[in-house]
Design a protein around this motif. Structure first.
Motif: not given
Length: 273
Positions: A213-221, A240-257
């Motif tokens: 389980l991965v809390s929000k605010d993880a970064r690409d790195w 949490l909708s089942g969509r794969p993670t994408s990278y190299n966006r303007p803000e490299p920050v992620h939600g819960e995963l």
């Protein structure tokens, strides 16, 4: 070298990249003391997160060496100021010189060096090296994943009941409630949280953890290298909708995963809803 790369060309780079990452580890290890505070000088970045001279040393070494190996690749790392030029590049290095800095600081062995090469926004090459634990995970897209040279795969578990789960308690509790709501007894085996997020995902890839389980605010790195290793081992990092993670966006920050085998994705997404 052109601003694109085939899987075959990526495979040809693996020996020199492997040696480069081991050399980077040799720069960090003298600062690390098992069960004791680091020898490295330490300070706080904006926002309060810690950084050590080991982080900076490894980052500088990798930036020079990886840029020599693939000159066409742009750069994104935790310890380097973000340059938006990366958004116009097909090839991008994504680097965390020490993932799990607090573990490194305190003498906990679960820290890692995470290196990914993106092509078109997807990881093409991924390395997660845990020097203190002597675990070296790697993958090239389409070629499977290994740890210390041996093939790895996610667990074959087909249901969440009795799954081995690790991550932040609020997400763990939500998953528990969701499985119970569906009429099953979760009976999870709660695994101690792994300080390095890259290493947490890599352990899902090797099958020693079923759900990370991965809390929000993880970064690409934190994610890109381990994400590829998990994909190649039969799993996914998804939202949490089942969509794969994408990278190299303007803000490299992620939600819960969620990081888990593909066989558990749908049931876990439903439980987290």
């Amino acid at each position: 070298m052109p601003d694109t790369m085939s899987p075959e060309a990526a495979q040809a780079l693996m020996p020199v990249l492997r040696e480069t990452i081991r050399e980077a580890a040799s720069l960090a290890l003298p600062y690390f003391r098992v069960g004791a505070q680091t020898r490295a000088r330490t300070w706080s970045k904006a926002g309060g997160s810690p950084v050590t001279e080991a982080d900076v040393t490894v980052d500088a070494f990798l930036k020079v060496r990886l840029s020599q190996i693939v000159p066409a690749a742009a750069w994104l790392s935790e310890e380097t100021r973000d340059d938006p030029i990366r958004l116009g590049h097909d090839l991008v290095w994504i680097v965390d010189p020490i993932d799990g800095t607090r573990a490194f600081l305190s003498g906990h062995p679960d820290w890692s060096i995470a290196v990914a090469l993106l092509s078109g926004g997807d990881p093409l090459i991924g390395f997660v090296h845990a020097p203190a634990g002597e675990r070296f995970y790697e993958a090239v897209a389409g070629s499977g994943a290994t740890c210390n040279g041996e093939p790895i795969a996610v667990s074959a578990r087909g249901a969440l009941t009795e799954a081995r789960v690790t991550g932040p308690k609020p997400m763990f509790d939500r998953l528990t409630r969701g499985v119970a709501r569906a009429g099953a007894d979760p009976a999870f085996v709660q695994i101690e949280r792994v300080p390095s997020l890259a290493l947490r995902v890599a352990r899902v890839a090797e099958g020693s953890i079923d759900v990370g389980l991965v809390s929000k605010d993880a970064r690409d790195w934190d994610l890109a290298a381990a994400d590829l290793i998990l994909r190649e081992a039969g799993g996914t990092v998804c939202d949490l909708s089942g969509r794969p993670t994408s990278y190299n966006r303007p803000e490299p920050v992620h939600g819960e995963l969620l990081a888990l085998p593909n066989t558990l994705r749908d049931v876990a997404v439903a439980a987290m809803a």
